[in-house]
Enzyme design. Structure first.
Site, PDB file in Angstrom:
ATOM      1  CB  THR A   1     -21.051  11.765 -17.886  1.00  0.00           C
ATOM      2  OG1 THR A   1     -20.367  11.383 -16.690  1.00  0.00           O
ATOM      3  CG2 THR A   1     -20.083  12.530 -18.779  1.00  0.00           C
TER       4      THR A   1
ATOM      5  CE  LYS B   1     -16.800  11.262 -15.569  1.00  0.00           C
ATOM      6  NZ  LYS B   1     -18.148  10.793 -15.244  1.00  0.00           N
TER       7      LYS B   1
ATOM      8  CE  LYS C   1     -22.609   9.234 -21.941  1.00  0.00           C
ATOM      9  NZ  LYS C   1     -22.617   9.896 -20.595  1.00  0.00           N
TER      10      LYS C   1
END
Length: 295
Positions: A100, A175, A243
């Site tokens: 990611t 995502k 994050k």
């Protein structure tokens, strides 16, 4: 070099990467594995993963590489920093990135790969450690049609739903949407359980009621039982969720305001500061450290 159609290199052997490598081997692929922690790959040798000592050794064996590293900077360092994977692979190679990253980082990686004559597919996944182990992940693919078509047979070994959502970076944008929904679902689960405990209710019975009605969710079904067992170890690390939320918030501005996501990121910031190393489902620990509100 091995037959590229049945050979794949895997770089990154955390919770997700290790399971992906195992499932590729189970589906008949010859899998070469590299990690900066060699013991992680060595432990999987009995499951059909061949350890290699360097990305250069891996690139000598295959033209298809699946990457599962920590973040965008780690991906970029791998590709054109050190060890410069793009200089080691032959033209026509395929890089499938399940990390990611930010959409901008994915686009830059795609451009760099194209300049080197290689295909790149940003392919972040969702489904957690359970989905990785069981090869039931959902994969969000960004990239050219040709790249996604080349990646699909490999992705079908690690997931059950493979969706091409657009050009390079689109997988990472999707995502980010996913992580917003997951994180806010964890907040809902956490506050419900925290309130139930504060009220002195039988939390196991309360959880059973919630799962049977409109409040039921993936978080309640998969994460709440872990919390009740006292299992706060990551499947997916809280630091990674933080994050990811920061990526989503960075992409949102100036397009839209996400106050719920902003608050959720603050909660995860507190969790990571107070309890490093726990899973994202351990958010209740951040609540326990907060003073009770005045009546």
């Amino acid at each position: 070099m091995q037959d590229s159609h049945k050979t794949v290199g895997v770089i990154g052997f955390g919770v997700m990467g290790a399971s992906m490598a195992r499932n590729l081997a189970l589906k008949g692929y010859t899998v070469f594995g590299y990690s900066r922690t060699p013991s992680k790959v060595a432990e999987l040798a009995v499951q059909g993963i061949t350890p290699v000592a360097s990305p250069a050794e891996l690139a000598a064996q295959t033209s298809t590489v699946l990457v599962s590293v920590s973040d965008g900077p780690a991906l970029h360092d791998l590709l054109w920093g050190k060890p410069q994977l793009l200089s080691l692979l032959s033209p026509g190679s395929l890089i499938i990135d399940t990390t990611t990253t930010s959409p901008r980082e994915a686009v830059e990686a795609s451009v760099r790969c194209a300049e080197a004559g290689m295909d790149f597919c940003d392919s972040p996944v969702t489904g957690g450690d359970v989905g990785a182990r069981n090869a039931t992940l959902t994969v969000m693919c960004g990239g050219l049609n040709e790249a996604v078509a080349k990646a699909r047979p490999i992705l079908e070994c690690i997931g059950t739903k493979i969706v091409h959502v657009g050009s390079a970076g689109a997988g990472q944008r999707t995502k980010a949407v996913n992580q917003i929904a997951v994180a806010l679902g964890i907040v809902a689960m956490t506050e419900a359980l925290h309130f139930a405990q504060a009220q002195g209710l039988d939390v196991t019975k309360t959880l059973d009621i919630l799962q049977g009605g409109a409040a039921g969710s993936w978080a309640l079904s998969n994460y709440a039982p872990r919390i009740l067992r006292g299992d706060l170890a990551p499947g997916f690390a809280a630091s990674h969720m933080l994050k990811d939320l920061k990526i989503a918030l960075g992409e949102a501005l100036p397009l839209c305001d996400l106050p719920g996501t902003s608050t959720t990121a603050e909660l995860f910031e507190r969790l990571v500061e107070c309890h490093p190393g726990v899973g994202n489902h351990a958010l209740i620990e951040a609540y326990k450290s907060r003073p009770a509100a005045s009546p």
